[in-house]
Design a protein around this motif. Structure first.
Motif, PDB file in Angstrom:
ATOM      1  N   ALA A 158       1.949 -51.540  11.902  1.00  0.00           N
ATOM      2  CA  ALA A 158       2.706 -51.646  10.651  1.00  0.00           C
ATOM      3  C   ALA A 158       3.623 -50.456  10.403  1.00  0.00           C
ATOM      4  N   SER A 159       3.334 -49.294  11.006  1.00  0.00           N
ATOM      5  CA  SER A 159       4.195 -48.124  10.782  1.00  0.00           C
ATOM      6  C   SER A 159       4.133 -47.198  11.990  1.00  0.00           C
ATOM      7  N   PHE A 160       5.208 -46.400  12.136  1.00  0.00           N
ATOM      8  CA  PHE A 160       5.287 -45.479  13.262  1.00  0.00           C
ATOM      9  C   PHE A 160       6.185 -44.300  12.928  1.00  0.00           C
ATOM     10  N   THR A 161       5.997 -43.223  13.643  1.00  0.00           N
ATOM     11  CA  THR A 161       6.981 -42.147  13.750  1.00  0.00           C
ATOM     12  C   THR A 161       7.036 -41.812  15.235  1.00  0.00           C
ATOM     13  N   GLU A 162       8.253 -41.576  15.738  1.00  0.00           N
ATOM     14  CA  GLU A 162       8.427 -41.298  17.154  1.00  0.00           C
ATOM     15  C   GLU A 162       9.582 -40.355  17.382  1.00  0.00           C
ATOM     16  N   ARG A 163       9.584 -39.750  18.580  1.00  0.00           N
ATOM     17  CA  ARG A 163      10.667 -38.864  18.997  1.00  0.00           C
ATOM     18  C   ARG A 163      11.158 -39.304  20.364  1.00  0.00           C
ATOM     19  N   LEU A 164      12.461 -39.458  20.471  1.00  0.00           N
ATOM     20  CA  LEU A 164      13.097 -39.782  21.741  1.00  0.00           C
ATOM     21  C   LEU A 164      13.926 -38.571  22.163  1.00  0.00           C
ATOM     22  N   SER A 165      13.551 -37.975  23.287  1.00  0.00           N
ATOM     23  CA  SER A 165      14.290 -36.826  23.819  1.00  0.00           C
ATOM     24  C   SER A 165      15.229 -37.318  24.913  1.00  0.00           C
ATOM     25  N   TYR A 166      16.428 -36.714  24.956  1.00  0.00           N
ATOM     26  CA  TYR A 166      17.392 -37.092  25.984  1.00  0.00           C
ATOM     27  C   TYR A 166      18.209 -35.869  26.379  1.00  0.00           C
ATOM     28  N   PRO A 205      21.200 -33.248  18.460  1.00  0.00           N
ATOM     29  CA  PRO A 205      21.493 -33.149  19.890  1.00  0.00           C
ATOM     30  C   PRO A 205      20.215 -33.038  20.727  1.00  0.00           C
ATOM     31  N   GLY A 206      19.997 -34.004  21.598  1.00  0.00           N
ATOM     32  CA  GLY A 206      18.848 -34.012  22.491  1.00  0.00           C
ATOM     33  C   GLY A 206      17.577 -34.613  21.929  1.00  0.00           C
ATOM     34  N   LEU A 207      17.561 -34.955  20.638  1.00  0.00           N
ATOM     35  CA  LEU A 207      16.342 -35.472  20.023  1.00  0.00           C
ATOM     36  C   LEU A 207      16.675 -36.428  18.883  1.00  0.00           C
ATOM     37  N   ILE A 208      16.051 -37.594  18.900  1.00  0.00           N
ATOM     38  CA  ILE A 208      16.168 -38.550  17.788  1.00  0.00           C
ATOM     39  C   ILE A 208      14.766 -38.757  17.234  1.00  0.00           C
ATOM     40  N   ARG A 209      14.607 -38.436  15.963  1.00  0.00           N
ATOM     41  CA  ARG A 209      13.329 -38.692  15.280  1.00  0.00           C
ATOM     42  C   ARG A 209      13.499 -39.976  14.470  1.00  0.00           C
ATOM     43  N   SER A 210      12.538 -40.863  14.580  1.00  0.00           N
ATOM     44  CA  SER A 210      12.612 -42.134  13.853  1.00  0.00           C
ATOM     45  C   SER A 210      11.267 -42.463  13.233  1.00  0.00           C
ATOM     46  N   ALA A 211      11.332 -43.214  12.143  1.00  0.00           N
ATOM     47  CA  ALA A 211      10.140 -43.715  11.476  1.00  0.00           C
ATOM     48  C   ALA A 211      10.443 -45.130  11.014  1.00  0.00           C
ATOM     49  N   GLY A 212       9.414 -45.917  10.906  1.00  0.00           N
ATOM     50  CA  GLY A 212       9.619 -47.286  10.450  1.00  0.00           C
ATOM     51  C   GLY A 212       8.336 -47.894   9.936  1.00  0.00           C
ATOM     52  N   MET A 213       8.514 -48.965   9.152  1.00  0.00           N
ATOM     53  CA  MET A 213       7.358 -49.708   8.641  1.00  0.00           C
ATOM     54  C   MET A 213       7.735 -51.167   8.464  1.00  0.00           C
ATOM     55  N   HIS A 214       6.738 -52.011   8.630  1.00  0.00           N
ATOM     56  CA  HIS A 214       6.917 -53.447   8.446  1.00  0.00           C
ATOM     57  C   HIS A 214       5.612 -53.983   7.876  1.00  0.00           C
ATOM     58  N   ALA A 215       5.670 -54.544   6.684  1.00  0.00           N
ATOM     59  CA  ALA A 215       4.467 -55.003   5.984  1.00  0.00           C
ATOM     60  C   ALA A 215       3.712 -56.070   6.767  1.00  0.00           C
ATOM     61  N   GLY A 216       4.422 -56.857   7.581  1.00  0.00           N
ATOM     62  CA  GLY A 216       3.773 -57.899   8.377  1.00  0.00           C
ATOM     63  C   GLY A 216       3.506 -57.488   9.808  1.00  0.00           C
ATOM     64  N   GLY A 217       3.865 -56.270  10.164  1.00  0.00           N
ATOM     65  CA  GLY A 217       3.668 -55.789  11.535  1.00  0.00           C
ATOM     66  C   GLY A 217       4.902 -56.028  12.388  1.00  0.00           C
ATOM     67  N   PHE A 218       5.068 -55.220  13.397  1.00  0.00           N
ATOM     68  CA  PHE A 218       6.182 -55.357  14.334  1.00  0.00           C
ATOM     69  C   PHE A 218       5.802 -56.426  15.362  1.00  0.00           C
ATOM     70  N   THR A 219       5.909 -57.677  14.956  1.00  0.00           N
ATOM     71  CA  THR A 219       5.410 -58.785  15.775  1.00  0.00           C
ATOM     72  C   THR A 219       6.135 -58.928  17.108  1.00  0.00           C
ATOM     73  N   SER A 268      12.617 -39.393  27.321  1.00  0.00           N
ATOM     74  CA  SER A 268      11.196 -39.150  27.084  1.00  0.00           C
ATOM     75  C   SER A 268      10.810 -39.594  25.680  1.00  0.00           C
ATOM     76  N   LEU A 269       9.709 -40.299  25.582  1.00  0.00           N
ATOM     77  CA  LEU A 269       9.217 -40.832  24.310  1.00  0.00           C
ATOM     78  C   LEU A 269       7.892 -40.180  23.934  1.00  0.00           C
ATOM     79  N   VAL A 270       7.785 -39.796  22.658  1.00  0.00           N
ATOM     80  CA  VAL A 270       6.522 -39.313  22.092  1.00  0.00           C
ATOM     81  C   VAL A 270       6.281 -40.083  20.804  1.00  0.00           C
ATOM     82  N   LEU A 271       5.111 -40.687  20.688  1.00  0.00           N
ATOM     83  CA  LEU A 271       4.718 -41.357  19.447  1.00  0.00           C
ATOM     84  C   LEU A 271       3.832 -40.392  18.663  1.00  0.00           C
ATOM     85  N   ASP A 272       4.314 -39.990  17.498  1.00  0.00           N
ATOM     86  CA  ASP A 272       3.553 -39.057  16.675  1.00  0.00           C
ATOM     87  C   ASP A 272       2.534 -39.771  15.804  1.00  0.00           C
ATOM     88  N   GLU A 273       2.943 -40.883  15.216  1.00  0.00           N
ATOM     89  CA  GLU A 273       2.050 -41.653  14.345  1.00  0.00           C
ATOM     90  C   GLU A 273       2.225 -43.128  14.633  1.00  0.00           C
TER      91      GLU A 273
END
Length: 173
Positions: free
Chosen positions: A76-84, A109-123, A144-149
């Protein structure tokens, strides 16, 4: 008639050899047929999927952050970092997805931090998607991907049970 004195020592030596042989045979309890072991697939895998795994310099690619596995639809929710590598890829924009989820990205530059949520889940399993211009085609292998939450619909922390694939994969249409 008396027995020679060397016979008891031969009997002891023979007895010792027999005992050692019996112990060696008894110790060999390994199965004679190979045991088949199955490696359990992770219930949740995160990976990067590329629109083109062999891009040319100057071309545009999309990079998708995707969850796969039995538990993917329950997230239902995430935070992640994409390094390039900024010398090889130039960030263009986040792709607007129409799945009803709320997302926010913070590109640097070199890093994208993202967060998201979906009440029904990322189906469909797609957490985020980004556009890049390729400067050096070899740079796509250094993403490179890192999932923080990562939290399930029932608020369970799923970040400890996710396997993050190390190499980006080609997206199959």
């Amino acid at each position: 008639m008396t027995t020679p004195t060397f016979l008891p020592s031969i009997d002891r030596a023979l007895h010792g050899c027999l005992v050692a042989a019996v112990m060696v045979v008894a110790a060999c309890t390994e199965p004679r047929t190979p045991q088949r072991t199955t490696v359990a697939s992770p219930a949740l895998e995160a990976r990067l999927e590329l629109s083109d795994s062999l891009p040319r310099a100057g071309s545009e690619i999309t990079v998708r952050v995707l969850l796969r596995g039995d538990a993917a639809a329950k997230i239902a929710s995430f935070t992640e970092r994409l390094s390039y590598d900024t010398a090889g890829l130039r960030y263009v924009d986040e792709v607007a997805l129409t799945d009803g989820a709320t997302r926010v990205s913070n590109p640097a530059p070199g890093l994208i931090r993202s967060a998201g949520m979906h009440a029904g889940g990322f189906t469909n399993g797609v957490l985020a998607e980004y556009k890049f211009v390729v400067v050096d085609p070899a740079a796509v292998r250094r993403l490179s991907l890192v999932l923080d939450e990562l939290h399930e619909l029932n608020h369970t922390d799923a970040s400890k049970s996710v396997h993050v694939a190390q190499n980006p994969a080609m997206r199959i249409p």
